[in-house]
Scaffold this motif. Structure first.
Motif, PDB file in Angstrom:
ATOM      1  N   GLN A 107      41.454  39.101  33.821  1.00  0.00           N
ATOM      2  CA  GLN A 107      41.069  40.463  34.161  1.00  0.00           C
ATOM      3  C   GLN A 107      42.292  41.201  34.678  1.00  0.00           C
ATOM      4  O   GLN A 107      43.052  40.668  35.492  1.00  0.00           O
ATOM      5  CB  GLN A 107      39.966  40.446  35.221  1.00  0.00           C
ATOM      6  CG  GLN A 107      39.263  41.755  35.412  1.00  0.00           C
ATOM      7  CD  GLN A 107      38.270  42.026  34.295  1.00  0.00           C
ATOM      8  OE1 GLN A 107      37.717  41.109  33.707  1.00  0.00           O
ATOM      9  NE2 GLN A 107      38.060  43.294  34.007  1.00  0.00           N
ATOM     10  N   SER A 109      43.966  44.629  36.630  1.00  0.00           N
ATOM     11  CA  SER A 109      43.582  45.591  37.663  1.00  0.00           C
ATOM     12  C   SER A 109      44.786  46.451  38.024  1.00  0.00           C
ATOM     13  O   SER A 109      45.824  46.415  37.346  1.00  0.00           O
ATOM     14  CB  SER A 109      43.065  44.846  38.900  1.00  0.00           C
ATOM     15  OG  SER A 109      44.121  44.098  39.498  1.00  0.00           O
ATOM     16  N   ASN A 137      37.109  48.579  31.650  1.00  0.00           N
ATOM     17  CA  ASN A 137      37.553  47.211  31.881  1.00  0.00           C
ATOM     18  C   ASN A 137      38.754  46.885  31.001  1.00  0.00           C
ATOM     19  O   ASN A 137      38.754  47.165  29.804  1.00  0.00           O
ATOM     20  CB  ASN A 137      36.382  46.266  31.561  1.00  0.00           C
ATOM     21  CG  ASN A 137      36.751  44.817  31.737  1.00  0.00           C
ATOM     22  OD1 ASN A 137      37.457  44.460  32.668  1.00  0.00           O
ATOM     23  ND2 ASN A 137      36.261  43.968  30.839  1.00  0.00           N
ATOM     24  N   ILE A 139      41.528  43.691  29.934  1.00  0.00           N
ATOM     25  CA  ILE A 139      41.797  42.258  29.977  1.00  0.00           C
ATOM     26  C   ILE A 139      43.132  41.985  29.289  1.00  0.00           C
ATOM     27  O   ILE A 139      43.638  42.810  28.523  1.00  0.00           O
ATOM     28  CB  ILE A 139      40.681  41.442  29.299  1.00  0.00           C
ATOM     29  CG1 ILE A 139      40.517  41.869  27.832  1.00  0.00           C
ATOM     30  CG2 ILE A 139      39.362  41.592  30.059  1.00  0.00           C
ATOM     31  CD1 ILE A 139      39.493  41.037  27.058  1.00  0.00           C
TER      32      ILE A 139
END
Length: 238
Positions: A107, A109, A137, A139
């Motif tokens: 993930q 961020s 999101n 990835i």
């Protein structure tokens, strides 16, 4: 499939900016745009003179935005128009919510923002700004700490989420990393009850072939047009 929801795909920028991503943009009932650091896209409620005037007011003199339309844009007073290209909108035809090979997929961020921007600058997958990561999101895959592949979510509208920024460092291409990321992201989208879709330039045949193998099919084509303020008398026709 709900017809009204499906119609949102005909105007995905407007649909996103008037629903699930309204907080990432500005504008009114005639014209809206994403904040410049988020994405370059703008949209009109309808192609009327009033809407174009509203869009003109949203842009500073040095700014440009990109419109996505079903038909080529014609001449517009006060706006400079540049045809960018034709894109294919592809929608996932298989909506499986099972597991996939997510080995080594991590993930991403805010702490990864610099590495994400560095990878985008090297691979040039499309528009990606300082705040694009806020759209959804993201990835990626790292090798010995280095971010070598990435994919994420861009436009979000009722029933659909766009997959975007699919990129792989040239030293790691040919290993199926892009496909792994798209499949992982697609399954996460389906698990949340949405359908994945994406946009790809019509001349990017290798990417189109990859997305077809991953279960995406062409829905329709769009024209992309870059617009900005025009000097008096310099509005252009496509």
């Amino acid at each position: 499939m709900n017809g009204s929801i499906h119609t949102g795909l005909d105007r995905p920028v407007w649909a996103a900016l008037t629903t699930r991503q309204a907080h990432l943009g500005s504008g009114d009932k005639l014209a809206r745009r994403y904040h410049p650091d988020v994405a370059p896209f703008a949209a009109l409620a309808s192609a009327t003179p009033a809407a174009y005037r509203a869009l003109h007011q949203l842009l500073l003199p040095h700014e440009q935005a990109v419109l996505q339309s079903l038909d080529p844009m014609g001449r517009v007073d006060t706006l400079q128009i540049t045809h960018v290209g034709i894109v294919h909108q592809m929608v996932a035809k298989h909506q499986e919510a099972g597991s996939t090979d997510a080995q080594e997929v991590i993930q991403l961020s805010n702490v990864d923002a610099k590495d994400m921007l560095d990878l985008v600058r090297k691979t040039k997958p499309g528009p990606f700004g300082k705040r694009t990561g806020e759209m959804g999101n993201y990835i990626g895959i790292r090798d010995q700490g280095r971010l070598i592949a990435m994919a994420g979510e861009r436009m979000r509208l009722d029933g659909y989420v766009e997959i975007s920024a699919v990129c792989v460092d040239e030293d790691w291409r040919g290993r199926g990393l892009a496909g792994r990321l798209v499949k992982t992201l697609g399954r996460q989208i389906v698990q949340r009850g949405d359908t994945p879709f994406l946009h790809v330039f019509s001349d990017n045949l290798s990417a189109i072939g990859l997305y077809e193998r991953l279960g995406f099919e062409l829905r329709r084509t769009f024209h992309l047009t870059r617009i900005g303020h025009a000097d008096p008398g310099s509005a252009t026709a496509l």
